[in-house]
Design an enzyme around this catalytic site. Sequence first.
Site, PDB file in Angstrom:
ATOM      1  N   HIS A 131      -8.285   6.697  -7.525  1.00 58.31           N
ATOM      2  CA  HIS A 131      -8.993   7.593  -8.431  1.00 58.31           C
ATOM      3  C   HIS A 131      -9.187   6.921  -9.784  1.00 58.31           C
ATOM      4  O   HIS A 131      -8.310   6.196 -10.262  1.00 58.31           O
ATOM      5  CB  HIS A 131      -8.178   8.882  -8.581  1.00 58.31           C
ATOM      6  N   CYS A 135     -16.019   9.419  -8.842  1.00 58.07           N
ATOM      7  CA  CYS A 135     -15.105   9.410  -9.987  1.00 58.07           C
ATOM      8  C   CYS A 135     -15.261   8.168 -10.859  1.00 58.07           C
ATOM      9  O   CYS A 135     -15.017   8.229 -12.071  1.00 58.07           O
ATOM     10  CB  CYS A 135     -13.663   9.575  -9.536  1.00 58.07           C
TER      11      CYS A 135
END
Length: 315
Positions: free
Chosen positions: A165, A89
């Site tokens: 994230h 990510c």
Amino acid sequence: MSAGWNTIESDAGVFTFLIDNLGVKDVQFDEIIALDATLLRQQSPVYGVIFLFKYPTGEKPSDTPRDGNFDFDASDNLFFAAQTIQNACGTQALLSVLLNKENEVEIGPQLKDFKDFTGAFPSELRGEALSNSELIRDVHNSFARSSPFVDEAQRLASQEDDVYHFIAYTPINGVLYELDGLQPAPISHGSCLLEEFPDKVIPVLQRRIERYPANEIRFNLLAMVRDLRIRAQEIGDQDMLYQEEQKRNAWQWENALRRHNFIGFIGEVLKEVTASKLSQSDGAYDQWIEQAKYKTKARIEEKGKASGNDEQVEV
């Protein structure tokens, strides 16, 4: 799903040299230490920001985002890829900015070829193509911390795990978009020109942070900006140029250290020190151990007193 992506840090030096190695020219990342539009505007032009946060693993999927609106038609006019593999990510977030700035940034021939190749793909196939790109994966992994302890087990994160994230925010075609590969589509946060971006993105970030408890501070924000050395040269600021060059040198040194683990070195030092003590007079080794225990206990108790905890420690 392909495998083999390692975790990388949210670090300006890591991200800057990562895109350098992908062929991007005259772009760097800079850490933003406060949600202040004025501070962010000082880095202009700001192409986008990468935001790291603790992912709410217990949150249920929804047909509507918590903030903004899904723009399902946007993928036809911008680069958006679904995240199809773990640990990618960070690189996916920075590519979400870069590959939408081809008219403003020199992204290099390799990323241009990748963008052209995936241009007609739906977001899921773009994500698979990104995950299977050996070039992007190898450059990404070259900035992962080296570790002699490799956990081969794969499992889904539970609500008790701390999972982090990366997502991107960037203005595209006059709209402020949130690009998160775990979402089904880009999220629109309203109209936004490049010069308005610092003022428009800060309230969006503030609203996102407000969803968390007041004691949650584990966030990180990196701005993708034009190489600050170029600005320093343009305005003739030699002090700024020197500081930016020193920053680059420090980043290179830190990135080199990330590629090495020192477990073997530490082990050899301990063996040599132990052998030296054992070769000395009788009792030297035991005395050395007792001294180390005493110093450790004293440090722990001193730290406890400083924090208001006078609890006794046994070593």
